[in-house]
Design a protein around this motif. Structure first.
Motif, PDB file in Angstrom:
ATOM      1  N   GLN A 109     -39.328  -4.587 -42.098  1.00 32.39           N
ATOM      2  CA  GLN A 109     -38.345  -3.542 -41.835  1.00 32.39           C
ATOM      3  C   GLN A 109     -38.962  -2.150 -41.920  1.00 32.39           C
ATOM      4  O   GLN A 109     -38.651  -1.268 -41.109  1.00 32.39           O
ATOM      5  CB  GLN A 109     -37.182  -3.653 -42.830  1.00 32.39           C
ATOM      6  N   LEU A 110     -39.854  -1.961 -42.871  1.00 35.60           N
ATOM      7  CA  LEU A 110     -40.496  -0.662 -43.023  1.00 35.60           C
ATOM      8  C   LEU A 110     -41.346  -0.335 -41.797  1.00 35.60           C
ATOM      9  O   LEU A 110     -41.296   0.780 -41.260  1.00 35.60           O
ATOM     10  CB  LEU A 110     -41.362  -0.657 -44.289  1.00 35.60           C
ATOM     11  N   ALA A 111     -42.114  -1.322 -41.331  1.00 36.70           N
ATOM     12  CA  ALA A 111     -42.937  -1.111 -40.139  1.00 36.70           C
ATOM     13  C   ALA A 111     -42.073  -0.853 -38.913  1.00 36.70           C
ATOM     14  O   ALA A 111     -42.372   0.027 -38.086  1.00 36.70           O
ATOM     15  CB  ALA A 111     -43.836  -2.326 -39.908  1.00 36.70           C
ATOM     16  N   ALA A 112     -40.978  -1.603 -38.782  1.00 34.93           N
ATOM     17  CA  ALA A 112     -40.091  -1.438 -37.628  1.00 34.93           C
ATOM     18  C   ALA A 112     -39.472  -0.050 -37.608  1.00 34.93           C
ATOM     19  O   ALA A 112     -39.376   0.593 -36.546  1.00 34.93           O
ATOM     20  CB  ALA A 112     -39.008  -2.513 -37.651  1.00 34.93           C
ATOM     21  N   GLN A 113     -39.049   0.443 -38.744  1.00 35.67           N
ATOM     22  CA  GLN A 113     -38.426   1.761 -38.803  1.00 35.67           C
ATOM     23  C   GLN A 113     -39.446   2.869 -38.502  1.00 35.67           C
ATOM     24  O   GLN A 113     -39.122   3.851 -37.830  1.00 35.67           O
ATOM     25  CB  GLN A 113     -37.790   1.962 -40.178  1.00 35.67           C
ATOM     26  N   LEU A 114     -40.667   2.693 -39.017  1.00 36.18           N
ATOM     27  CA  LEU A 114     -41.689   3.708 -38.740  1.00 36.18           C
ATOM     28  C   LEU A 114     -42.044   3.749 -37.259  1.00 36.18           C
ATOM     29  O   LEU A 114     -42.210   4.820 -36.666  1.00 36.18           O
ATOM     30  CB  LEU A 114     -42.939   3.420 -39.577  1.00 36.18           C
ATOM     31  N   LEU A 115     -42.154   2.568 -36.636  1.00 38.06           N
ATOM     32  CA  LEU A 115     -42.517   2.514 -35.219  1.00 38.06           C
ATOM     33  C   LEU A 115     -41.406   3.025 -34.307  1.00 38.06           C
ATOM     34  O   LEU A 115     -41.674   3.519 -33.212  1.00 38.06           O
ATOM     35  CB  LEU A 115     -42.874   1.070 -34.828  1.00 38.06           C
ATOM     36  N   SER A 116     -40.161   2.909 -34.764  1.00 40.80           N
ATOM     37  CA  SER A 116     -39.044   3.376 -33.945  1.00 40.80           C
ATOM     38  C   SER A 116     -38.702   4.841 -34.174  1.00 40.80           C
ATOM     39  O   SER A 116     -37.860   5.401 -33.485  1.00 40.80           O
ATOM     40  CB  SER A 116     -37.800   2.520 -34.223  1.00 40.80           C
ATOM     41  N   SER A 117     -39.359   5.475 -35.131  1.00 42.20           N
ATOM     42  CA  SER A 117     -39.068   6.872 -35.433  1.00 42.20           C
ATOM     43  C   SER A 117     -39.842   7.783 -34.480  1.00 42.20           C
ATOM     44  O   SER A 117     -40.873   7.393 -33.922  1.00 42.20           O
ATOM     45  CB  SER A 117     -39.454   7.184 -36.886  1.00 42.20           C
ATOM     46  N   PRO A 118     -39.366   9.019 -34.271  1.00 39.77           N
ATOM     47  CA  PRO A 118     -40.073   9.970 -33.399  1.00 39.77           C
ATOM     48  C   PRO A 118     -41.502  10.243 -33.852  1.00 39.77           C
ATOM     49  O   PRO A 118     -42.381  10.500 -33.034  1.00 39.77           O
ATOM     50  CB  PRO A 118     -39.214  11.226 -33.504  1.00 39.77           C
ATOM     51  N   ALA A 119     -41.750  10.118 -35.165  1.00 40.86           N
ATOM     52  CA  ALA A 119     -43.094  10.409 -35.665  1.00 40.86           C
ATOM     53  C   ALA A 119     -44.120   9.399 -35.156  1.00 40.86           C
ATOM     54  O   ALA A 119     -45.316   9.684 -35.094  1.00 40.86           O
ATOM     55  CB  ALA A 119     -43.091  10.403 -37.196  1.00 40.86           C
ATOM     56  N   ALA A 120     -43.656   8.204 -34.747  1.00 39.64           N
ATOM     57  CA  ALA A 120     -44.589   7.184 -34.280  1.00 39.64           C
ATOM     58  C   ALA A 120     -45.226   7.558 -32.941  1.00 39.64           C
ATOM     59  O   ALA A 120     -46.277   7.034 -32.572  1.00 39.64           O
ATOM     60  CB  ALA A 120     -43.873   5.840 -34.153  1.00 39.64           C
ATOM     61  N   ASP A 121     -44.591   8.478 -32.192  1.00 36.59           N
ATOM     62  CA  ASP A 121     -45.121   8.878 -30.882  1.00 36.59           C
ATOM     63  C   ASP A 121     -46.159   9.981 -30.991  1.00 36.59           C
ATOM     64  O   ASP A 121     -46.788  10.355 -30.000  1.00 36.59           O
ATOM     65  CB  ASP A 121     -43.976   9.349 -29.982  1.00 36.59           C
ATOM     66  N   LYS A 122     -46.350  10.515 -32.193  1.00 32.64           N
ATOM     67  CA  LYS A 122     -47.313  11.606 -32.342  1.00 32.64           C
ATOM     68  C   LYS A 122     -48.726  11.072 -32.224  1.00 32.64           C
ATOM     69  O   LYS A 122     -49.037   9.977 -32.674  1.00 32.64           O
ATOM     70  CB  LYS A 122     -47.120  12.278 -33.711  1.00 32.64           C
ATOM     71  N   THR A 123     -49.578  11.801 -31.636  1.00 27.99           N
ATOM     72  CA  THR A 123     -50.986  11.404 -31.488  1.00 27.99           C
ATOM     73  C   THR A 123     -51.874  12.421 -32.186  1.00 27.99           C
ATOM     74  O   THR A 123     -51.464  13.524 -32.489  1.00 27.99           O
ATOM     75  CB  THR A 123     -51.371  11.317 -30.002  1.00 27.99           C
TER      76      THR A 123
END
Length: 516
Positions: free
Chosen positions: A502-516
């Motif tokens: 669940q923690l990984a899923a929430q992080l990947l679905s958050s806007p911060a996951a798109d940052k490079t």
């Protein structure tokens, strides 16, 4: 170092053998003590000191879970008090009839009415039953006996508590300071050291005012009771406490090796134990407990106390009884522990066999251990209202589902009822619970109890009654999931794996996951 190696190594081998024979390891420790004594090895002051530390740590952890108001319950005062009076009166009569010293018979009679605090608490703790209704009743009765023991110890030792002994009652005033230390101890080893320090400090303070050190350790634990981290602290102390308690059980066997006459007398005392158990059972029924609760509680209390070893020695020194009684009492205590330990491990199975007979004697009264007569309009049940169970309960409530929680811990129920939760008493290990529930109206059951065997037993009971709803549960070890599914669980969640997913899923679905 050679003596220590012999003691520890022999205890380990004896404990390993008895555990392979499906006896608790403590039975092996008792046997190891007698074997070592027969080989000419005698205990020294170090072993006695380690045993004292083990008992202090045990009672300190008990104090962490103790609620003082539990001592004032009807079943505690009436059952514990009446049992002490009846056993003492009978013992005095027997000693007097046999020509014994009346004072010696009185002191020893009271001692024989005490149950083993070490064994009862250890068995309940190992079975995960210390917080259940009957676990708390047993614990409260043991504490009541310990309070009586303080006065008895003063009589037998010739010492009386000093006026400063009342100062121990002021220990709760230090609770804010103790809480600060516990909050500041973030590292695991600091929590461990704090727990040991407080237990030993309580014992030392009690000895300074001529009170048993065990009572001081218990009161120090009570001082910390209620803190959110007490469960964590008790868990840190568990392994250390177990290691020190080995010295206590070894010490019983090492104290003396009785002869033939002492063995016969000890066997007579052992034969009288079922009468004590029957007395406890009768008194529990009279105060309105169910036969199951009364039987399991009585079995846990059906031992002789290690405290009798202390009073027997004092009575012999006072020339109130002949010296042979010291060895007799030591053997009787050891035998009672050896017999009671395996019986308590199968107490629920024993009751299942005897239930058709024992339930005839139940009184129809309202009591907290009564089975639920109805679950109302509930369609979903949650067994075990700890953190996992409460989270599931709240999730159901958020979706306006008709949910009901069940728990065997009266303090948990009291707190949840005060919050307006719909909860009732229910012990998943009680076969009669599953018979009383209207399972045809229930759509699903979540088993959120921590003990694997208890979850497995509950699923088995549901399958035996052809439950058609869904069964959901948790698994804490990797090999548990396959076993639970094989028994009939529909949904099995591993909380630690689920948390990571669940923690990984929430992080990947958050806007911060798109940052490079």
């Amino acid at each position: 170092m050679e003596l220590e190696l012999i003691l520890v190594g022999t205890a380990y081998l004896a404990g390993l053998i008895t555990s392979r024979l499906y006896f608790p390891p403590l039975v092996g420790y008792l046997i190891a003590g007698y074997v070592l004594h027969a080989l000419g090895i005698h205990p020294d002051a170090t072993l006695a000191h380690l045993a004292d530390i083990g008992i202090q740590l045990l009672l300190f952890t008990v104090g962490l879970k103790l609620k003082l108001h539990s001592l004032l319950r009807r079943e505690v005062l009436s059952v514990g008090g009446l049992h002490l009076l009846i056993v003492t009166a009978v013992s005095v009569g027997i000693f007097f009839a046999l020509g014994g010293h009346l004072s010696g018979g009185l002191v020893l009679g009271i001692s024989l009415a005490f149950s083993s605090t070490v064994l009862a608490i250890k068995v309940l703790e190992d079975n995960g039953e210390l917080s259940t209704l009957y676990g708390r009743d047993v614990l409260s009765i043991l504490i009541l006996q310990d309070i009586v023991a303080i006065g008895l110890l003063a009589v037998t030792s010739g010492k009386q508590p000093t006026p400063w002994a009342l100062g121990l009652l002021l220990l709760p005033l230090l609770r804010p300071v103790a809480y600060r230390f516990l909050n500041a101890s973030r590292a695991a080893e600091l929590k461990l050291l704090l727990g040991v320090s407080l237990a030993l400090a309580g014992g030392m303070l009690a000895e300074k005012v001529s009170i048993s050190s065990d009572i001081g350790a218990l009161l120090m634990g009570v001082m910390l009771a209620g803190h959110p981290k007490t469960d964590e602290l008790a868990a840190k102390l568990w392994g250390l406490k177990e290691a020190f308690l080995v010295a206590f059980f070894l010490q019983i066997g090492l104290t003396d090796l009785p002869g033939y006459d002492e063995l016969i007398q000890a066997l007579w005392l052992l034969a009288a134990l079922p009468l004590q158990g029957l007395l406890f059972f009768t008194l529990f029924l009279l105060v309105g407990l169910r036969a199951r609760t009364a039987f399991i509680s009585s079995l846990a209390l059906m031992t002789y106390s290690e405290f009798a070893l202390i009073t027997a020695s004092a009575v012999v020194d006072a020339h109130w009884l002949p010296p042979v009684w010291e060895a007799t009492i030591g053997l009787a205590v050891a035998l009672s522990l050896a017999v009671a330990a395996p019986l308590n491990r199968v107490s629920h199975r024993l009751f299942a066999l005897l239930a058709p007979f024992l339930t005839r004697f139940e009184r129809q009264t309202n009591h907290p251990d009564r089975l639920p007569g109805s679950v109302g309009i509930a369609e979903w049940l949650i067994i075990g209202m700890g953190r996992t169970g409460l989270s599931a309960y709240q999730a159901f409530c958020q979706q306006d589902k008709r949910v009901l929680g069940l728990d065997a811990d009266p303090t948990v129920l009291e707190a949840l009822l005060a919050e307006g939760r719909r909860v009732i008493y229910g012990d998943a290990e009680d076969n009669a619970l599953w018979e009383s529930l209207p399972l045809n109206k229930i759509r699903g059951i979540i088993l959120a109890v921590p003990d694997f065997e208890l979850r497995a037993l509950a699923i088995t009971q549901l399958q035996l009654r052809q439950f058609q709803g869904h069964i959901g549960t948790v698994c804490l070890l990797d090999d548990e999931e396959a076993k639970l599914r094989a028994l009939g669980a529909d949904f099995v969640i591993h909380p630690f794996i689920e948390a990571g997913t669940q923690l990984a899923a929430q992080l990947l679905s958050s806007p911060a996951a798109d940052k490079t």
